[in-house]
Scaffold this motif. Sequence first.
Motif: not given
Length: 123
Positions: A95-123
Amino acid sequence: QVQLVESGGGLVQAGGSLRVSCTVSGLTFSQYNMAWFRQAPGKEREFVARIVLVWSGATYYADSVKGRFTISGDNAKNTVYLQMNSLKAEDTATYYCAAGRRDSARSANYDYWGQGTQVTVSS
């Protein structure tokens, strides 16, 4: 220097809950739209949720998580959260968080990104 630092990922059983956080520095947090994306192995990065300028409170979700996930933010702490309930195996991803000046669901519209954090769901 802009930094987005995620935390809170981990291993959880299906049906359980987890909250991930993203703390932002180096930019004026109140002027940015914040979003969460995720990427599973072998799949493209996909939109999960976004909040339009944390102080506004307007939120949007991917259909796959609607009703189970909640995005929120704290302007005083420059932090955005993703509360994940009723987790399923298919929620397993980085899971990555992102910051952008445009309101969008497209990743290309976000300027800054975190490094990510792993979420694992066991069934």
